[in-house]
Design a protein around this motif. Structure first.
Motif, short mmCIF file in Angstrom:
data_model
loop_
_atom_site.label_atom_id
_atom_site.label_comp_id
_atom_site.label_asym_id
_atom_site.label_seq_id
_atom_site.Cartn_x
_atom_site.Cartn_y
_atom_site.Cartn_z
N VAL A 60 -5.33 -26.95 -26.85
CA VAL A 60 -5.58 -27.91 -27.91
C VAL A 60 -5.44 -29.34 -27.39
CG1 VAL A 60 -4.74 -28.80 -30.12
CG2 VAL A 60 -4.91 -26.33 -29.74
N LEU A 69 -0.85 -27.47 -33.85
CA LEU A 69 -1.88 -26.50 -33.50
C LEU A 69 -1.57 -25.79 -32.19
CD1 LEU A 69 -5.12 -28.44 -34.55
CD2 LEU A 69 -3.97 -26.57 -35.75
N THR A 70 -0.93 -26.48 -31.25
CA THR A 70 -0.50 -25.81 -30.02
C THR A 70 0.54 -24.74 -30.35
OG1 THR A 70 -0.93 -27.76 -28.65
CG2 THR A 70 0.59 -26.12 -27.77
N ALA A 76 -13.88 -29.99 -25.88
CA ALA A 76 -13.05 -28.80 -25.70
C ALA A 76 -13.25 -28.19 -24.31
CB ALA A 76 -13.37 -27.77 -26.78
N ALA A 113 -11.52 -25.47 -30.03
CA ALA A 113 -10.74 -24.74 -29.02
C ALA A 113 -10.34 -23.36 -29.53
CB ALA A 113 -9.50 -25.55 -28.63
N THR A 133 -10.88 -25.61 -22.06
CA THR A 133 -11.07 -24.38 -22.81
C THR A 133 -12.33 -23.69 -22.31
OG1 THR A 133 -9.99 -25.26 -24.79
CG2 THR A 133 -11.47 -23.39 -25.10
N ALA A 171 -1.70 -32.10 -32.68
CA ALA A 171 -1.66 -31.51 -31.34
C ALA A 171 -0.45 -30.59 -31.20
CB ALA A 171 -1.63 -32.60 -30.28
N ALA A 220 -10.12 -29.82 -31.49
CA ALA A 220 -8.96 -28.93 -31.58
C ALA A 220 -9.34 -27.62 -32.27
CB ALA A 220 -7.83 -29.62 -32.33
#
Length: 349
Positions: free
Chosen positions: A291, A202-203, A277, A82, A282, A199, A79
């Protein structure tokens, strides 16, 4: 006329049209589960189904639960990767930061420090090590990939030196920290639930905050980002610190689960996180990231590793097989991406 320094445009620098994805919770969910994320999810489910059809024991709930548990640490690192890839940066020291944070927190707990405080210290240490990486990049003006290649050995060596090459044992494993983060809730490992929360968080950061906008803008068009008033150096420092903090957090989850500190733990995690990733959607060219896709890429790699055991593949060949799967996955993703871009270009004519 001076250029504006506002950080809230509706589209990325270099983008041709505004993002048409609806805003709000539904829009965020659609962004999180974009085409790239769905493709790796479908591939993971299909692989589980194929292995399960040949070896039904693979579908045992305990096996699937353990497989998820094993993927958590690389997924957390992926994550953060990314974010870095989105701005054309990379950090090769994250596996070493994971290990050093885990060892230092384990030593604090062994010496009587409250596990909660030691865990917080581990996350902060990860962020500090990320800051060290950023300082080296800024002071010596060298690419992050070169700087972090050096700090990888430094941090790994420091973990070995502090622990004298021995496992750190004698931790208070009956403490609530170990029981909560090393345990399960409704049969699901708490670390997996933490991953789900990460998730979403962070998104949200990547897609809706000024920091996320700056990260994507720099990766999309660095020159235009600088012209618009974005400080590339400051965003790079922030991104590397976030990466370090996530590596520290992953280390704390690992410590809670294993209940001891191994100075060799985390070796190779950096390459797995980068692969996860990229597999998750990504691109290495920067400007965008997913993410959720990165985390699902880590789960896919865990499925591959676990599946190899059921086919009696010698352990000496497991790394080769894993690398081959990564190469195939990245190659297929590249072909599909180019096909989508060609169709989009043809539609625009």
């Amino acid at each position: 006329m001076t250029s504006s320094t506002t950080d809230a445009p509706a589209q990325d620098v270099g983008a041709g049209t505004p993002d048409a994805t609806p805003r709000g919770p539904r829009g965020l969910a659609r962004r999180a589960f974009a085409v790239e994320s769905m493709s790796v999810l479908i591939a993971t489910v299909a692989l589980i189904a194929v292995i399960g059809a040949i070896h039904p024991d693979f579908l045992d709930p305990r096996q699937l639960r353990d497989m998820l548990q094993q993927s958590v640490y690389v997924a957390v690192l992926a994550a953060g990767v990314a974010f870095l890839l989105a701005m054309r940066e990379i950090d090769l020291s994250i596996g070493a930061i994971f290990g050093l944070s885990l060892i230092c927190s384990a030593m604090l707990m062994r010496d009587g420090v409250n596990p909660w405080l030691a865990a917080v210290a581990g996350v902060l240490l990860g962020a500090l090590l990320g800051l060290v990486n950023a300082a080296i990049v800024q002071v010596f003006r060298i690419p992050a990939i070169v700087a972090t290649l050096a700090t990888l050995s430094m941090f790994r060596g420091l973990a070995l030196a502090l622990s004298e090459g021995q496992q750190v044992v004698g931790l208070p494993i009956d403490h609530a920290f170990f029981e909560i983060f090393g345990g399960r809730l409704l049969g699901i490992p708490v670390s997996v639930l933490v991953l789900v929360v990460l998730a979403v968080a962070l998104t949200f950061v990547l897609r809706t905050t000024p920091f996320g906008y700056r990260v994507r803008s720099i990766g999309s068009n660095p020159d235009a980002a600088v012209f618009s008033g974005i400080s590339v150096a400051r965003v790079r420092i922030q991104a590397l610190m976030v990466m370090g903090a996530l590596a520290g957090l992953a280390g704390m989850l690992g410590l809670a689960f294993f209940g001891s500190g191994d100075p060799n733990i985390g070796g190779g995690f950096e390459l797995l996180a980068i692969a996860a990733a990229v597999i998750g959607g990504t691109p290495l060219r920067g400007g965008s990231a997913t993410v959720v896709g990165a985390m699902l890429g880590a789960v896919l790699l865990s499925v591959v590793t676990s599946g190899l055991v059921y086919f009696d593949i010698p352990v000496n060949w497991s790394s080769f097989a894993t690398g081959a799967v990564i190469l195939v996955a990245v190659g297929v993703d590249s072909l599909l991406r180019r096909r989508r871009e060609s169709r989009a270009a043809a539609a625009g004519l």
